[in-house]
Design a protein around this motif. Structure first.
Motif, PDB file in Angstrom:
ATOM      1  N   ASP A 199      51.654 -16.551  20.742  1.00  0.00           N
ATOM      2  CA  ASP A 199      50.602 -17.457  21.198  1.00  0.00           C
ATOM      3  C   ASP A 199      49.596 -17.630  20.066  1.00  0.00           C
ATOM      4  OD1 ASP A 199      48.486 -18.798  22.355  1.00  0.00           O
ATOM      5  OD2 ASP A 199      48.518 -17.615  24.201  1.00  0.00           O
ATOM      6  N   MET A 212      45.739 -16.799  20.631  1.00  0.00           N
ATOM      7  CA  MET A 212      45.262 -15.446  20.934  1.00  0.00           C
ATOM      8  C   MET A 212      45.027 -14.684  19.637  1.00  0.00           C
ATOM      9  SD  MET A 212      45.037 -15.115  24.202  1.00  0.00           S
ATOM     10  CE  MET A 212      44.996 -13.361  24.477  1.00  0.00           C
ATOM     11  N   GLY A 246      47.574  -9.286  17.333  1.00  0.00           N
ATOM     12  CA  GLY A 246      47.733  -8.045  18.072  1.00  0.00           C
ATOM     13  C   GLY A 246      47.775  -8.270  19.572  1.00  0.00           C
ATOM     14  N   GLU A 247      47.261  -9.403  20.008  1.00  0.00           N
ATOM     15  CA  GLU A 247      47.294  -9.755  21.431  1.00  0.00           C
ATOM     16  C   GLU A 247      48.051 -11.054  21.646  1.00  0.00           C
ATOM     17  OE1 GLU A 247      43.359  -9.897  23.092  1.00  0.00           O
ATOM     18  OE2 GLU A 247      42.720  -8.175  21.920  1.00  0.00           O
ATOM     19  N   ASN A 248      48.742 -11.508  20.602  1.00  0.00           N
ATOM     20  CA  ASN A 248      49.347 -12.833  20.647  1.00  0.00           C
ATOM     21  C   ASN A 248      50.828 -12.843  21.004  1.00  0.00           C
ATOM     22  OD1 ASN A 248      50.078 -11.627  18.254  1.00  0.00           O
ATOM     23  ND2 ASN A 248      49.928 -13.486  17.033  1.00  0.00           N
ATOM     24  N   LYS A 278      54.002 -12.446  23.638  1.00  0.00           N
ATOM     25  CA  LYS A 278      54.316 -12.538  25.064  1.00  0.00           C
ATOM     26  C   LYS A 278      55.830 -12.517  25.241  1.00  0.00           C
ATOM     27  CE  LYS A 278      50.272 -15.069  26.367  1.00  0.00           C
ATOM     28  NZ  LYS A 278      49.686 -15.838  27.401  1.00  0.00           N
ATOM     29  N   GLU A 281      54.475  -3.308  18.444  1.00  0.00           N
ATOM     30  CA  GLU A 281      54.658  -4.592  19.125  1.00  0.00           C
ATOM     31  C   GLU A 281      55.554  -4.431  20.350  1.00  0.00           C
ATOM     32  OE1 GLU A 281      55.032  -4.248  15.784  1.00  0.00           O
ATOM     33  OE2 GLU A 281      53.340  -5.427  15.055  1.00  0.00           O
ATOM     34  N   TYR A 319      53.484  -2.876  23.043  1.00  0.00           N
ATOM     35  CA  TYR A 319      52.558  -3.874  23.573  1.00  0.00           C
ATOM     36  C   TYR A 319      53.279  -4.811  24.543  1.00  0.00           C
ATOM     37  CZ  TYR A 319      49.204  -7.701  23.699  1.00  0.00           C
ATOM     38  OH  TYR A 319      48.339  -8.662  24.131  1.00  0.00           O
ATOM     39  N   ASN A 372      52.369  -4.963  28.529  1.00  0.00           N
ATOM     40  CA  ASN A 372      51.866  -6.235  29.059  1.00  0.00           C
ATOM     41  C   ASN A 372      52.844  -6.862  30.038  1.00  0.00           C
ATOM     42  OD1 ASN A 372      49.342  -6.275  28.059  1.00  0.00           O
ATOM     43  ND2 ASN A 372      49.794  -7.587  26.318  1.00  0.00           N
ATOM     44  N   ARG A 419      52.418  -4.961  33.229  1.00  0.00           N
ATOM     45  CA  ARG A 419      51.137  -5.323  33.858  1.00  0.00           C
ATOM     46  C   ARG A 419      51.212  -6.697  34.495  1.00  0.00           C
ATOM     47  NH1 ARG A 419      46.360  -4.655  29.891  1.00  0.00           N
ATOM     48  NH2 ARG A 419      45.189  -5.068  31.777  1.00  0.00           N
ATOM     49  N   SER A 420      51.764  -7.672  33.799  1.00  0.00           N
ATOM     50  CA  SER A 420      51.794  -9.034  34.333  1.00  0.00           C
ATOM     51  C   SER A 420      52.775  -9.175  35.486  1.00  0.00           C
ATOM     52  CB  SER A 420      52.119 -10.043  33.230  1.00  0.00           C
ATOM     53  OG  SER A 420      53.440  -9.860  32.767  1.00  0.00           O
TER      54      SER A 420
END
Length: 100
Positions: free
Chosen positions: A49, A52, A55-57, A59, A82, A85, A89, A92-93
């Motif tokens: 993404d 974002m 590190g948070e980009n 998905k 990664e 992560y 995520n 969580r999602s």
């Protein structure tokens, strides 16, 4: 169990911890029970993404494949930050909304 250790080391540790209670054989080798990070990324796909922060980009691209993998996944070996992560995520999602 998620670790950067080699698959062989991760399996040995997982057996010692009681995460795996059977021998690593053909059946496990052809399942999602024990995976390497690169195979995990390949199986679930990765999207970047651009909007974002770094590190948070990352998905998961294929949520259906992710759900299939995590049903069996017990050991993720040779994983990068990664991979960790993406796994957290993805969990969580997919599952946090069920508990809220």
């Amino acid at each position: 169990m998620v670790t950067g250790d080699s698959t062989e080391a991760a399996i040995a540790i997982a057996k010692d911890c009681g995460i795996l209670n059977f021998d690593y054989d053909f059946e496990i080798e052809n399942s999602y029970t024990v995976m390497e990070g690169r195979n995990f990324r390949q199986e679930v796909g990765v999207m970047v993404d651009p909007y974002m922060p770094l590190g948070e980009n990352l998905k998961i691209k294929d949520k259906r494949a992710f759900k299939e993998v995590i049903r069996e996944l017990r050991v993720l070996a040779g994983s990068t930050s990664e991979d960790k992560y993406l796994l957290v995520n993805g969990l969580r999602s997919n599952f946090c909304s069920e508990f809220n």
